[in-house]
Design a protein around this motif. Structure first.
Motif, PDB file in Angstrom:
ATOM      1  N   PRO A   1      40.431  23.680  37.348  1.00  0.00           N
ATOM      2  CA  PRO A   1      40.595  24.073  35.947  1.00  0.00           C
ATOM      3  C   PRO A   1      39.493  24.995  35.435  1.00  0.00           C
ATOM      4  N   GLU A   2      38.224  24.682  35.752  1.00  0.00           N
ATOM      5  CA  GLU A   2      37.140  25.491  35.195  1.00  0.00           C
ATOM      6  C   GLU A   2      37.073  26.871  35.845  1.00  0.00           C
ATOM      7  N   THR A   3      37.334  26.954  37.145  1.00  0.00           N
ATOM      8  CA  THR A   3      37.308  28.269  37.785  1.00  0.00           C
ATOM      9  C   THR A   3      38.503  29.109  37.344  1.00  0.00           C
ATOM     10  N   HIS A   4      39.635  28.469  37.098  1.00  0.00           N
ATOM     11  CA  HIS A   4      40.778  29.201  36.537  1.00  0.00           C
ATOM     12  C   HIS A   4      40.421  29.777  35.175  1.00  0.00           C
TER      13      HIS A   4
ATOM     14  N   GLY B   1      38.413  36.884  32.787  1.00  0.00           N
ATOM     15  CA  GLY B   1      37.849  38.109  33.331  1.00  0.00           C
ATOM     16  C   GLY B   1      36.508  37.945  34.009  1.00  0.00           C
ATOM     17  N   GLU B   2      36.088  36.685  34.249  1.00  0.00           N
ATOM     18  CA  GLU B   2      34.806  36.433  34.911  1.00  0.00           C
ATOM     19  C   GLU B   2      35.041  36.112  36.393  1.00  0.00           C
TER      20      GLU B   2
END
Length: 344
Positions: free
Chosen positions: A139-142, A148-149
């Motif tokens: 979830p956090e990497t998505h 855009g990071e």
């Protein structure tokens, strides 16, 4: 005599699903429908029953004159039973008839049945999904990537999670859901450990002491029922027995786990992450410490939400209506003494 059935559906177990399933079992039944607004309107307490939807007045108005009620969340209270004297069977399309006053139904001669195991597969699959999501920070990497990071720092050793293959995973509870989770974990190559005092003693991976399971598990996943023995089963002491950097997953019931202890263990790094579908209080109160704890994956009690569950639930209760119509023994009856009286 034509069997008069009310299919009281909602926005998950649709009245159309219930009606179609009942007519498949009893083609000559007379089936009426009514729709309640759950889950768009949360369930709650209705008179003396819990986890119900609608009002007593709505149920009485729709149910009068019917022999059978099939429903998921409709409130079946003492008043409803008293004002619907033709009712003989209530078939609840969920794992337990929480929304039915069983003693009042028994006193009124109304048999009550339910649909155990309807969501076992869906919940097992969701457990694995939560496990993978928190282990691999999905979830956090998505969220970063969608914003855009491009965060290469998640490839740093200290930010990487575990693989399931070769990892000891401790299951508390080995019922319909836990056994399915174990099967999937085995396919992944995990080392499956099981704590369940009621399991077959010859079960591979069975551990007879909870503390032993905890000290050996890098991932802990809960699948027990809430009873006097299991309420608050996992607290700060139990979490401290897990190896540092472990994970906790709970898609069973919030009452099994001390969430304040989880938050403490996450902040001090003893737990590397946690994933939850169920909570001590639902919805989670605004400002709850869990909402700001690090590396937590949370879903709003939707592990049992799949189209297959709704369809299966409708088929299970419809099969009970078929048995009732044929004078056969009900498969999952909460008060079988009622049917025994009717047979005599």
């Amino acid at each position: 005599m034509t069997l008069r059935v009310l299919a009281a559906g909602d926005n998950f177990v649709l009245s159309s699903l219930l009606k179609s399933a009942v007519l498949h079992e009893v083609p000559d039944a007379e089936v009426s429908t009514v729709d309640f607004p759950w889950p768009d309107v949360p369930f709650g307490k209705v008179a003396e029953v819990d986890e119900a939807t609608g009002t007593e007045e709505e149920m009485i108005s729709a149910l009068r004159g019917h022999d059978v009620l099939v429903t998921q969340m409709g409130a079946v209270t003492e008043r409803v039973l008293r004002e619907c004297p033709d009712l003989k069977l209530v078939a609840v399309s969920r794992g337990g008839p929480i929304n039915v006053n069983i003693p009042a139904a028994t006193a009124a001669g109304v048999a009550v049945c339910y649909a155990p195991g309807r969501n076992a597969t869906a919940t097992a699959e969701m457990t694995i999904a939560l496990m993978l999501a928190v282990l691999r920070r999905v979830p956090e990497t998505h969220a970063h990537t969608a914003n855009g990071e491009w965060r290469g720092d998640y490839y740093r050793y200290e930010r990487c999670g575990l693989e399931l293959e070769g990892t000891p995973v401790g299951l508390v509870g080995y019922g319909a859901i836990g056994s399915r989770v174990a099967k999937v974990l085995t396919a992944f190559g995990a080392e499956v450990l099981i704590y369940d005092p009621y399991a077959d003693p010859s079960l591979p991976g069975l551990v007879h002491d909870l503390d032993d399971l905890l000290t050996r598990s890098r991932i802990l996943t809960l699948h027990a029922r809430v009873t006097e023995e299991t309420e608050g089963l996992i607290g700060l002491r139990e979490l401290s027995l897990l190896p540092r950097g472990s994970y906790v997953v709970n898609a069973a019931r919030g009452a099994l786990l001390d969430y304040s202890a989880v938050v403490e263990a996450l902040h001090d790094g003893h737990l590397a992450g946690a994933a939850f579908d169920t909570y001590a209080v639902e919805p989670i109160p605004s400002g709850d410490a869990l909402l700001s704890a690090p590396n937590v994956v949370m879903t709003p009690h939707i592990a049992g939400a799949s189209k297959a569950v709704a369809e299966k639930a409708a088929r299970i209760v419809a099969a009970e209506v078929g048995r009732f119509a044929r004078g056969e023994e009900l498969a999952n009856c909460s008060n079988p003494e009622v049917r025994d009286v009717h047979r005599r």
